[in-house]
Design an enzyme around this catalytic site. Structure first.
Site, short mmCIF file in Angstrom:
data_model
loop_
_atom_site.label_atom_id
_atom_site.label_comp_id
_atom_site.label_asym_id
_atom_site.label_seq_id
_atom_site.Cartn_x
_atom_site.Cartn_y
_atom_site.Cartn_z
CG ASP A 86 -0.24 -0.27 2.50
OD1 ASP A 86 0.58 0.57 2.91
OD2 ASP A 86 -0.45 -1.33 3.12
CD GLU A 106 2.91 -6.56 -1.82
OE1 GLU A 106 2.80 -5.96 -0.75
OE2 GLU A 106 2.41 -7.70 -2.01
CG ASP A 137 8.93 -15.08 -1.16
OD1 ASP A 137 8.82 -14.37 -0.14
OD2 ASP A 137 8.84 -16.31 -1.13
CG ASP A 155 3.57 -2.99 6.14
OD1 ASP A 155 2.69 -3.49 6.86
OD2 ASP A 155 3.35 -2.04 5.37
CB THR A 157 -0.71 -10.53 4.90
OG1 THR A 157 0.32 -11.20 4.18
CG2 THR A 157 -1.39 -9.57 3.95
N1 SAM Z 1 -0.37 -3.11 7.51
C1 SAM Z 1 -0.89 -4.36 7.15
C2 SAM Z 1 -1.35 -5.24 8.26
O1 SAM Z 1 -0.67 -5.39 9.28
O2 SAM Z 1 -2.43 -5.79 8.12
C3 SAM Z 1 -0.06 -5.06 6.13
C4 SAM Z 1 -0.22 -4.31 4.86
S1 SAM Z 1 0.59 -4.76 3.42
C5 SAM Z 1 -0.75 -4.62 2.32
C6 SAM Z 1 0.93 -6.51 3.52
C7 SAM Z 1 1.51 -7.04 2.20
O3 SAM Z 1 2.40 -8.12 2.44
C8 SAM Z 1 0.46 -7.58 1.22
O4 SAM Z 1 0.31 -6.69 0.17
C9 SAM Z 1 1.04 -8.93 0.77
O5 SAM Z 1 0.88 -9.16 -0.61
C10 SAM Z 1 2.50 -8.80 1.19
N2 SAM Z 1 3.20 -10.07 1.37
C11 SAM Z 1 2.74 -11.20 1.96
N3 SAM Z 1 3.68 -12.15 1.92
C12 SAM Z 1 4.76 -11.61 1.29
C13 SAM Z 1 6.06 -12.10 0.96
N4 SAM Z 1 6.42 -13.37 1.27
N5 SAM Z 1 6.92 -11.27 0.34
C14 SAM Z 1 6.57 -9.98 0.03
N6 SAM Z 1 5.35 -9.48 0.31
C15 SAM Z 1 4.47 -10.27 0.95
#
Ligand code: SAM
Length: 276
Positions: A86, A106, A137, A155, A157
């Site tokens: 985001d 991301e 990743d 940051d 999920t």
């Molecule tokens: N602030 C938020 C929360 O705590 O709920 C998190 C927001 S941010 C949108 C989380 C992002 O992590 C998602 O867009 C997701 O696609 C990404 N994500 C998940 N696993 C990942 C990985 N292994 N590598 C990079 N990004 C990842």
């Protein structure tokens, strides 16, 4: 007819939000993604039924995950954000003039594209020339970059699906290697009220990888349990001994100099949890 989102992170309890309009929904390669306009919180990014960020309360999370560790490091220049599509963390990181480059890694390009389209107040930092976006990743990225960053933010999920490996002991060891010799990392580490065992395990795993481990908290209205934890692993600098007089006035709404150490003062149930 009234439409409500029932948030799905906790199995047997939920928060609900009245929806004004569904702006976008799609199944990306990695997750179900929705952008909703809500009456109370404005536009909201929802992944797999779980609220990620909202226009109204995003400042708490983004300021607290960023400025507490960044003001602990005396001269952060190169920053990595894992997840965070985001763009909210990048926006806050780039408020620090010492930062020369901030890489966003991301996994899901659609989160970035739709945040740029529907959440410009949050994603605006991605337009800064110091920001660099890498789609991939975060686990792999961290393994492949050694001794490179002053500060890393995880940051992510919640610990399911693509993000599961971001809560592992081996990932914290890779983060240690990815940081420079005086580097700091921070991760969002969930709700101690609903998920105490996750908070405790993550704290223990980070403590095994880093000489200094500190947990702090902030109140985020749209996250389950409201009172949310962040855990820092640091090679050299301790936020509790930082000279807070040097922290300048900033364009923030939650974080300020006096909170820098105060946010580490924990309620007894959380203190007992991580000390036991
Ligand atoms: N602030 C938020 C929360 O705590 O709920 C998190 C927001 S941010 C949108 C989380 C992002 O992590 C998602 O867009 C997701 O696609 C990404 N994500 C998940 N696993 C990942 C990985 N292994 N590598 C990079 N990004 C990842």
């Amino acid at each position: 007819m009234d439409l409500w989102l029932k948030e799905g992170q906790i199995a047997d309890a939920a928060m609900t939000y009245k929806i004004r309009e569904t702006l976008h929904t799609e199944k990306t390669q990695y997750q179900d993604l929705a952008i909703l306009d809500t009456y109370e919180f404005g536009r909201m990014l929802v992944l797999d039924g779980i609220v990620q960020t909202t226009i109204r309360d995003e400042f708490v999370y983004h300021e607290m995950i960023t400025h507490v560790p960044l003001f602990t490091h005396p001269n952060p220049k190169k920053v990595l954000v894992v997840g965070g599509g985001d763009g909210g963390v990048i926006r806050e990181v780039l408020k620090h003039p010492s930062v020369e480059k901030a890489v966003l890694c991301e996994i899901d390009r659609r989160v970035i594209e739709l945040s740029k389209e529907y959440l410009p107040e949050i994603s605006c930092g991605l337009l800064d020339e110091r920001a660099e976006v890498f789609i991939g990743d975060g686990i792999q990225y961290v393994i492949e970059h050694k001794n490179e960053f002053d500060f890393i933010v995880v940051d992510s999920t919640d610990p399911f699906g693509a993000a599961e490996g971001l809560f592992n002991k081996s990932f914290y060891e890779s983060l240690y290697e990815c940081l420079k010799e005086d580097g700091i990392f921070v991760a969002q580490t969930e709700t101690p009220f609903y998920l105490p065992q996750v908070v405790k395990k993550v704290y223990n795993d980070i403590s095994n990888a880093f000489p200094i481990t500190r947990l702090y908290m902030a109140a985020i209205p749209t996250y389950p349990g409201v009172y949310w934890s962040f855990t820092m692993g640091s090679k050299k600098f301790d936020p509790l001994t930082a000279d807070t007089n040097k922290i300048p006035e900033m364009n923030t709404k939650y974080y300020h100099r006096d909170l820098h150490k105060a946010c580490f003062v924990l309620p007894k149930y959380v203190k007992d949890l991580i000390e036991s």
